[in-house]
Design a protein around this motif. Structure first.
Motif, PDB file in Angstrom:
ATOM      1  N   ILE A   1      56.511 -24.545 -28.535  1.00 45.15           N
ATOM      2  CA  ILE A   1      55.167 -24.979 -28.929  1.00 45.15           C
ATOM      3  C   ILE A   1      54.236 -24.181 -28.028  1.00 45.15           C
ATOM      4  CG2 ILE A   1      53.562 -26.910 -29.154  1.00 45.15           C
ATOM      5  CD1 ILE A   1      56.008 -28.775 -29.392  1.00 45.15           C
ATOM      6  N   LYS A   2      53.483 -23.284 -28.627  1.00 42.72           N
ATOM      7  CA  LYS A   2      52.719 -22.280 -27.867  1.00 42.72           C
ATOM      8  C   LYS A   2      51.456 -22.881 -27.229  1.00 42.72           C
ATOM      9  CE  LYS A   2      54.375 -18.349 -30.574  1.00 42.72           C
ATOM     10  NZ  LYS A   2      53.984 -17.081 -31.234  1.00 42.72           N
ATOM     11  N   PRO A   3      50.861 -22.132 -26.280  1.00 36.44           N
ATOM     12  CA  PRO A   3      49.695 -22.664 -25.554  1.00 36.44           C
ATOM     13  C   PRO A   3      48.512 -23.075 -26.437  1.00 36.44           C
ATOM     14  CG  PRO A   3      50.590 -20.776 -24.386  1.00 36.44           C
ATOM     15  CD  PRO A   3      51.329 -20.864 -25.694  1.00 36.44           C
TER      16      PRO A   3
ATOM     17  N   PHE B   1      60.371 -12.390 -22.048  1.00 38.12           N
ATOM     18  CA  PHE B   1      60.794 -13.090 -23.260  1.00 38.12           C
ATOM     19  C   PHE B   1      60.543 -12.242 -24.502  1.00 38.12           C
ATOM     20  CE2 PHE B   1      60.033 -16.001 -26.827  1.00 38.12           C
ATOM     21  CZ  PHE B   1      61.287 -16.608 -26.863  1.00 38.12           C
ATOM     22  N   TYR B   2      59.395 -11.570 -24.538  1.00 38.69           N
ATOM     23  CA  TYR B   2      59.018 -10.789 -25.721  1.00 38.69           C
ATOM     24  C   TYR B   2      59.312  -9.299 -25.555  1.00 38.69           C
ATOM     25  CZ  TYR B   2      56.673 -14.673 -28.126  1.00 38.69           C
ATOM     26  OH  TYR B   2      56.398 -15.837 -28.804  1.00 38.69           O
ATOM     27  N   ILE B   3      60.299  -8.970 -24.720  1.00 39.57           N
ATOM     28  CA  ILE B   3      60.597  -7.567 -24.404  1.00 39.57           C
ATOM     29  C   ILE B   3      60.865  -6.713 -25.658  1.00 39.57           C
ATOM     30  CG2 ILE B   3      63.083  -7.935 -23.978  1.00 39.57           C
ATOM     31  CD1 ILE B   3      60.865  -5.753 -21.771  1.00 39.57           C
TER      32      ILE B   3
ATOM     33  N   LEU C   1      54.165 -25.583 -40.445  1.00 40.75           N
ATOM     34  CA  LEU C   1      53.427 -25.833 -39.191  1.00 40.75           C
ATOM     35  C   LEU C   1      52.373 -24.766 -38.927  1.00 40.75           C
ATOM     36  CD1 LEU C   1      56.380 -26.979 -36.914  1.00 40.75           C
ATOM     37  CD2 LEU C   1      54.457 -28.393 -37.671  1.00 40.75           C
ATOM     38  N   ARG C   2      52.725 -23.514 -39.189  1.00 37.39           N
ATOM     39  CA  ARG C   2      51.745 -22.449 -38.900  1.00 37.39           C
ATOM     40  C   ARG C   2      50.555 -22.524 -39.846  1.00 37.39           C
ATOM     41  NH1 ARG C   2      56.282 -17.890 -37.621  1.00 37.39           N
ATOM     42  NH2 ARG C   2      56.199 -17.975 -35.350  1.00 37.39           N
ATOM     43  N   ARG C   3      50.803 -22.906 -41.091  1.00 37.34           N
ATOM     44  CA  ARG C   3      49.688 -23.062 -42.028  1.00 37.34           C
ATOM     45  C   ARG C   3      48.783 -24.209 -41.547  1.00 37.34           C
ATOM     46  NH1 ARG C   3      48.617 -21.278 -47.224  1.00 37.34           N
ATOM     47  NH2 ARG C   3      46.652 -22.191 -47.855  1.00 37.34           N
TER      48      ARG C   3
ATOM     49  N   SER D   1      45.714 -17.812 -35.735  1.00 40.01           N
ATOM     50  CA  SER D   1      45.738 -16.387 -36.063  1.00 40.01           C
ATOM     51  C   SER D   1      47.180 -15.905 -35.994  1.00 40.01           C
ATOM     52  CB  SER D   1      44.890 -15.604 -35.055  1.00 40.01           C
ATOM     53  OG  SER D   1      45.507 -15.658 -33.770  1.00 40.01           O
ATOM     54  N   ILE D   2      47.396 -14.638 -36.353  1.00 38.18           N
ATOM     55  CA  ILE D   2      48.763 -14.108 -36.313  1.00 38.18           C
ATOM     56  C   ILE D   2      49.329 -14.176 -34.882  1.00 38.18           C
ATOM     57  CG2 ILE D   2      48.136 -11.676 -36.029  1.00 38.18           C
ATOM     58  CD1 ILE D   2      50.425 -11.079 -38.105  1.00 38.18           C
ATOM     59  N   GLU D   3      48.472 -14.082 -33.885  1.00 42.20           N
ATOM     60  CA  GLU D   3      48.941 -14.210 -32.494  1.00 42.20           C
ATOM     61  C   GLU D   3      49.025 -15.686 -32.094  1.00 42.20           C
ATOM     62  OE1 GLU D   3      47.661 -11.731 -28.889  1.00 42.20           O
ATOM     63  OE2 GLU D   3      46.403 -13.520 -28.766  1.00 42.20           O
ATOM     64  N   ARG D   4      47.972 -16.417 -32.299  1.00 42.91           N
ATOM     65  CA  ARG D   4      47.910 -17.838 -31.892  1.00 42.91           C
ATOM     66  C   ARG D   4      48.411 -18.696 -33.046  1.00 42.91           C
ATOM     67  NH1 ARG D   4      43.770 -17.715 -27.214  1.00 42.91           N
ATOM     68  NH2 ARG D   4      44.113 -15.520 -26.753  1.00 42.91           N
ATOM     69  N   ASN D   5      49.712 -18.611 -33.250  1.00 46.25           N
ATOM     70  CA  ASN D   5      50.301 -19.214 -34.448  1.00 46.25           C
ATOM     71  C   ASN D   5      51.114 -20.477 -34.156  1.00 46.25           C
ATOM     72  OD1 ASN D   5      52.381 -17.902 -33.215  1.00 46.25           O
ATOM     73  ND2 ASN D   5      53.027 -16.712 -34.981  1.00 46.25           N
ATOM     74  N   ALA D   6      50.782 -21.163 -33.085  1.00 44.78           N
ATOM     75  CA  ALA D   6      51.251 -22.537 -32.776  1.00 44.78           C
ATOM     76  C   ALA D   6      52.706 -22.688 -32.327  1.00 44.78           C
ATOM     77  CB  ALA D   6      50.961 -23.495 -33.941  1.00 44.78           C
ATOM     78  N   VAL D   7      53.615 -21.983 -33.005  1.00 35.48           N
ATOM     79  CA  VAL D   7      55.037 -22.183 -32.690  1.00 35.48           C
ATOM     80  C   VAL D   7      55.818 -20.871 -32.765  1.00 35.48           C
ATOM     81  CG1 VAL D   7      55.301 -24.634 -33.302  1.00 35.48           C
ATOM     82  CG2 VAL D   7      55.353 -22.905 -35.109  1.00 35.48           C
ATOM     83  N   HIS D   8      56.924 -20.870 -32.057  1.00 30.41           N
ATOM     84  CA  HIS D   8      57.856 -19.738 -32.102  1.00 30.41           C
ATOM     85  C   HIS D   8      59.233 -20.247 -32.488  1.00 30.41           C
ATOM     86  CE1 HIS D   8      60.249 -16.253 -30.865  1.00 30.41           C
ATOM     87  NE2 HIS D   8      61.067 -17.133 -30.323  1.00 30.41           N
ATOM     88  N   GLY D   9      60.009 -19.396 -33.127  1.00 28.62           N
ATOM     89  CA  GLY D   9      61.413 -19.710 -33.403  1.00 28.62           C
ATOM     90  C   GLY D   9      62.246 -18.453 -33.396  1.00 28.62           C
TER      91      GLY D   9
HETATM   92  P1  CMP Z   1      56.541 -15.152 -32.625  1.00 30.04           P
HETATM   93  O1  CMP Z   1      57.329 -15.746 -33.727  1.00 30.04           O
HETATM   94  O2  CMP Z   1      56.486 -15.871 -31.335  1.00 30.04           O
HETATM   95  O3  CMP Z   1      57.123 -13.671 -32.360  1.00 30.04           O
HETATM   96  C1  CMP Z   1      56.335 -12.628 -31.858  1.00 30.04           C
HETATM   97  C2  CMP Z   1      54.897 -12.995 -31.743  1.00 30.04           C
HETATM   98  O4  CMP Z   1      54.024 -11.906 -31.659  1.00 30.04           O
HETATM   99  C3  CMP Z   1      54.463 -13.709 -33.024  1.00 30.04           C
HETATM  100  O5  CMP Z   1      55.046 -14.965 -33.129  1.00 30.04           O
HETATM  101  C4  CMP Z   1      52.966 -13.688 -32.848  1.00 30.04           C
HETATM  102  O6  CMP Z   1      52.511 -14.656 -31.909  1.00 30.04           O
HETATM  103  C5  CMP Z   1      52.791 -12.304 -32.249  1.00 30.04           C
HETATM  104  N1  CMP Z   1      52.457 -11.303 -33.274  1.00 30.04           N
HETATM  105  C6  CMP Z   1      53.256 -10.834 -34.248  1.00 30.04           C
HETATM  106  N2  CMP Z   1      52.620  -9.904 -34.986  1.00 30.04           N
HETATM  107  C7  CMP Z   1      51.408  -9.785 -34.446  1.00 30.04           C
HETATM  108  C8  CMP Z   1      50.276  -8.984 -34.750  1.00 30.04           C
HETATM  109  N3  CMP Z   1      50.288  -8.114 -35.771  1.00 30.04           N
HETATM  110  N4  CMP Z   1      49.188  -9.112 -33.989  1.00 30.04           N
HETATM  111  C9  CMP Z   1      49.173  -9.988 -32.954  1.00 30.04           C
HETATM  112  N5  CMP Z   1      50.228 -10.769 -32.609  1.00 30.04           N
HETATM  113  C10 CMP Z   1      51.316 -10.670 -33.354  1.00 30.04           C
END
Ligand code: CMP
Length: 133
Positions: free
Chosen positions: A8-10, A48-50, A101-103, A108-116
């Protein structure tokens, strides 16, 4: 039983919807095997996001992921990886299906609430990143 890593993202923690998301996780039939509130350092987010290190959004993503508390969880279910991805919806909230959940909660594409995790192998690596041993 399969396991996947969920975060659950920030942005969601800041909106005080951790509880709503955890409720949905339980309603979908997942068992929460591990759960921890974390405030990642930027270096921890980068680690984590390497896999995304060469992407244009990497620095901004890691800045965001270390901007406040987040919840990391290990979810257990049959086909947990696929099921959790379905519950989350597409990465871009604007493209995610109604009811995901993301909907519902993504900004935004970055601040998308959750990761999996995106696959079983990735799940094993990601679970180990936060829950060693
Ligand atoms: P997540 O599923 O955590 O995996 C990688 C994350 O990078 C993604 O969710 C988004 O938070 C972010 N992300 C992916 N594509 C983009 C993009 N085009 N612009 C900004 N952030 C992105």
């Amino acid at each position: 039983m399969e396991r996947t890593l969920a975060i659950i993202k920030p942005d969601a923690a800041k909106k005080r919807i951790i509880g709503k998301i955890v409720t949905r996780i339980e309603e979908e039939g997942f068992a929460i095997a591990r759960m921890r509130l974390v405030h990642l350092t930027k270096d921890e987010a980068k680690g984590f996001y390497i896999v995304h290190k060469d992407k244009g959004f990497y620095d901004s993503l890691c800045e965001f992921m270390s901007s406040g508390p987040a919840v990391v969880m290990v979810l257990e279910a049959e086909n947990a990886v696929k099921l959790w991805r379905e519950v989350m919806g597409a990465t871009d909230p604007a493209l995610a299906k109604t009811g995901t959940l993301r909907r519902a909660y993504g900004f935004s594409i970055e601040r998308n609430a959750v990761h999996g995790s995106d696959a079983r192998e990735t799940a094993a690596w990601e679970i180990n990143y936060f829950f060693k041993g």
